[in-house]
Design an enzyme around this catalytic site. Structure first.
Site, PDB file in Angstrom:
ATOM      1  N   LYS A   1      -9.920   7.469   3.099  1.00 39.25           N
ATOM      2  CA  LYS A   1     -10.323   6.117   2.697  1.00 39.25           C
ATOM      3  C   LYS A   1     -11.847   5.960   2.680  1.00 39.25           C
ATOM      4  O   LYS A   1     -12.376   5.121   1.953  1.00 39.25           O
ATOM      5  CB  LYS A   1      -9.715   5.090   3.662  1.00 39.25           C
ATOM      6  CG  LYS A   1      -8.183   5.033   3.688  1.00 39.25           C
ATOM      7  CD  LYS A   1      -7.619   4.402   2.453  1.00 39.25           C
ATOM      8  CE  LYS A   1      -6.141   4.031   2.605  1.00 39.25           C
ATOM      9  NZ  LYS A   1      -5.225   5.159   2.804  1.00 39.25           N
TER      10      LYS A   1
ATOM     11  N   CYS B   1       0.797  -1.229   0.000  1.00 44.60           N
ATOM     12  CA  CYS B   1       0.000   0.000   0.000  1.00 44.60           C
ATOM     13  C   CYS B   1       0.830   1.281   0.000  1.00 44.60           C
ATOM     14  O   CYS B   1       0.274   2.373  -0.065  1.00 44.60           O
ATOM     15  CB  CYS B   1      -0.957  -0.017   1.185  1.00 44.60           C
ATOM     16  SG  CYS B   1      -1.959  -1.526   1.213  1.00 44.60           S
TER      17      CYS B   1
ATOM     18  N   HIS C   1      -9.811   1.737   0.259  1.00 44.86           N
ATOM     19  CA  HIS C   1      -8.355   1.590   0.230  1.00 44.86           C
ATOM     20  C   HIS C   1      -7.968   1.128  -1.170  1.00 44.86           C
ATOM     21  O   HIS C   1      -8.245  -0.008  -1.561  1.00 44.86           O
ATOM     22  CB  HIS C   1      -7.922   0.569   1.280  1.00 44.86           C
ATOM     23  CG  HIS C   1      -6.451   0.576   1.559  1.00 44.86           C
ATOM     24  ND1 HIS C   1      -5.520   1.046   0.652  1.00 44.86           N
ATOM     25  CD2 HIS C   1      -5.734   0.154   2.647  1.00 44.86           C
ATOM     26  CE1 HIS C   1      -4.315   0.921   1.174  1.00 44.86           C
ATOM     27  NE2 HIS C   1      -4.415   0.394   2.373  1.00 44.86           N
TER      28      HIS C   1
ATOM     29  N   HIS D   1      -2.672   7.659   6.367  1.00 40.66           N
ATOM     30  CA  HIS D   1      -2.913   6.385   5.691  1.00 40.66           C
ATOM     31  C   HIS D   1      -4.289   5.882   6.108  1.00 40.66           C
ATOM     32  O   HIS D   1      -5.052   5.409   5.273  1.00 40.66           O
ATOM     33  CB  HIS D   1      -1.824   5.379   6.057  1.00 40.66           C
ATOM     34  CG  HIS D   1      -1.884   4.118   5.268  1.00 40.66           C
ATOM     35  ND1 HIS D   1      -1.868   4.108   3.893  1.00 40.66           N
ATOM     36  CD2 HIS D   1      -1.969   2.816   5.650  1.00 40.66           C
ATOM     37  CE1 HIS D   1      -1.934   2.855   3.462  1.00 40.66           C
ATOM     38  NE2 HIS D   1      -2.007   2.059   4.502  1.00 40.66           N
TER      39      HIS D   1
ATOM     40  N   PHE E   1       2.351  -3.450   3.918  1.00 37.00           N
ATOM     41  CA  PHE E   1       2.691  -4.670   4.657  1.00 37.00           C
ATOM     42  C   PHE E   1       4.207  -4.788   4.831  1.00 37.00           C
ATOM     43  O   PHE E   1       4.989  -4.352   3.989  1.00 37.00           O
ATOM     44  CB  PHE E   1       2.179  -5.897   3.914  1.00 37.00           C
ATOM     45  CG  PHE E   1       0.727  -6.212   4.162  1.00 37.00           C
ATOM     46  CD1 PHE E   1       0.013  -5.594   5.166  1.00 37.00           C
ATOM     47  CD2 PHE E   1       0.082  -7.154   3.381  1.00 37.00           C
ATOM     48  CE1 PHE E   1      -1.316  -5.897   5.399  1.00 37.00           C
ATOM     49  CE2 PHE E   1      -1.252  -7.471   3.600  1.00 37.00           C
ATOM     50  CZ  PHE E   1      -1.953  -6.840   4.614  1.00 37.00           C
TER      51      PHE E   1
ATOM     52  N   GLU F   1      -0.563   4.562  13.565  1.00 35.46           N
ATOM     53  CA  GLU F   1      -0.291   5.826  12.886  1.00 35.46           C
ATOM     54  C   GLU F   1      -0.496   7.005  13.826  1.00 35.46           C
ATOM     55  O   GLU F   1       0.252   7.986  13.769  1.00 35.46           O
ATOM     56  CB  GLU F   1      -1.177   5.967  11.661  1.00 35.46           C
ATOM     57  CG  GLU F   1      -0.855   7.204  10.832  1.00 35.46           C
ATOM     58  CD  GLU F   1      -1.584   7.245   9.503  1.00 35.46           C
ATOM     59  OE1 GLU F   1      -1.195   8.055   8.641  1.00 35.46           O
ATOM     60  OE2 GLU F   1      -2.550   6.467   9.320  1.00 35.46           O
TER      61      GLU F   1
END
Length: 406
Positions: free
Chosen positions: A330, A170, A335, A297, A393, A308
């Protein structure tokens, strides 16, 4: 501490998502607080019966196959890339740069996570089960292959320089800005097309669901009852070149880190995220106090939002410490995975260009454990500098800093 970098002007930029085609559609939806997410029956038309109760952000206008010279490249991912390249005069801007600089002097750096994997899913459904053979029409090299996304964009734009696909989940299409900045500084190219494209497929829907990260409700970033992500698709691109005049909208800094805490879970203390943010500020030559808005994010998973929050507060300060407003977008698009970095870079730039902070959509009750300055309503204010976070990830973290070139 990393050294400062030369600003790179966004000479052209665009995005296409479930909110619509081009920057104007994105801006209108952000201002109106309108989501492009819908429940999975819309995905069934694209993917077949996906069998999951969830919400997705599907892009309209991808039903027409690529034909003629582009037929061998036909897949949903490349259709989406072609659609996005046609928005906001982007292809024409690249053509102008190509005429000035030469086709061999403009690099291409594209982020994706699954590329055209839907084409492989469809091929396996149509395989000859007796011979265990995929259809002769299936072309892995020009569809599923992650490099296909970069090569397709290069060919569409008539360029003849480096074409690099970056696949760090991502954060993929945020890291392309860093790669392009280094390539331009090293003299590999004089300008660069950066961006990302990722399209809906069952692999991501079922894969994230297996990790218990997909919400059956519409995603609710930073909400006390958030349950996970809504998956979307999107594409976006920017033409980067050395800033030619003061005041141009530009990439001012980038930061990257690899915290490797866990394959699918972020460091709960947000240390890797904080490192990426600090390095981005250092390359921009800016203090944390200079940042007026942070595009998070903000996936709406319990672990990601909490991690975060720790990183943002460590770098920029909590809301009661005067930290800048921040929000996740988002809830508008879902996403968009490998395209999230470029889509949200575009949103950060729209915020600077138009002087507004888009609110986190669908957040009903802010999680009281989160300490950052979350914007739950739209704010109109002058914005000089915006930061955009993208985390993938395995701890593949990236932060981009945008603002006006000095």
């Amino acid at each position: 501490m990393p050294a400062t970098i030369a600003p790179l002007e966004l000479a052209a930029w665009t995005a296409t998502t479930a909110l619509g085609h081009g920057r104007g559609a994105q801006l209108a939806a952000l201002r109106e607080g309108r989501s492009g997410l819908a429940q999975t029956p819309i995905a069934d038309a694209v993917l077949g019966d996906c069998g999951l109760q969830t919400w997705v952000g599907a892009v309209a206008g991808l039903d027409t196959p690529l034909d003629g010279a582009w037929a061998e490249w036909d897949c949903r991912n490349n259709r989406l890339a072609a659609l996005a390249l046609a928005q906001d005069g982007f292809a024409a801007a690249v053509a102008g740069a190509r005429a000035r600089l030469g086709a061999a002097r403009i690099g291409v750096f594209i982020g994706t996570s699954t590329s055209g994997v839907l084409s492989t899913e469809l091929a396996y459904r149509a395989r000859d089960r007796d011979a265990n053979r995929l259809p002769d029409s299936f072309r892995h090299r020009t569809t599923h292959n992650p490099q296909a996304a970069a090569e397709f964009v290069r060919l569409q734009l008539g360029l003849d320089s480096v074409a690099l696909a970056i696949c760090t989940a991502c954060s993929s299409s945020a890291k392309v800005f860093a790669a392009a900045s280094r390539a331009i500084a090293a003299g590999v190219c004089d300008a660069a097309v950066v961006g990302g494209v990722d399209s809906l497929c069952l692999t991501t829907l079922y894969g994230f669901n297996a990790l218990q990260l997909v919400s059956s409700e519409i995603c609710r970033p930073a909400d006390a009852q958030r349950r996970g992500i809504s998956i979307g698709e999107g594409a976006g691109f920017a033409l980067l070149m050395p800033a030619r005049a003061p005041g141009a909208l530009a990439l001012l800094g980038y930061g990257e880190s690899s915290d490797a805490y866990h394959m699918s879970t972020p460091d709960p203390q947000g240390r890797g995220a904080a490192l990426a943010m600090r390095d981005a500020l250092a390359r921009a030559g800016l203090p944390a106090a200079a940042v007026d808005y942070v595009n998070l994010h903000g996936t709406a998973t319990p672990a990601n939002d909490a991690s975060e929050d720790q990183g943002v507060c460590a770098v920029f300060g909590a809301r009661d410490e005067g930290g800048p407003p921040c929000s996740s977008t988002k809830g508008y698009t879902g996403h968009t995975l490998g395209a999230a970095g470029i889509v949200e870079a575009v949103y950060a730039c729209l915020a600077v260009e138009h002087g507004f902070v888009p609110p986190s959509l669908n957040t009903r009750t802010l999680d009281p454990a989160l300490r950052a300055h979350y914007a739950l309503e739209a704010q109109s204010r002058p914005l000089r500098i915006a930061a955009s976070n993208s985390f993938g990830f395995g701890g593949n973290n990236a932060c981009l800093i945008f603002g006006r070139a000095a």
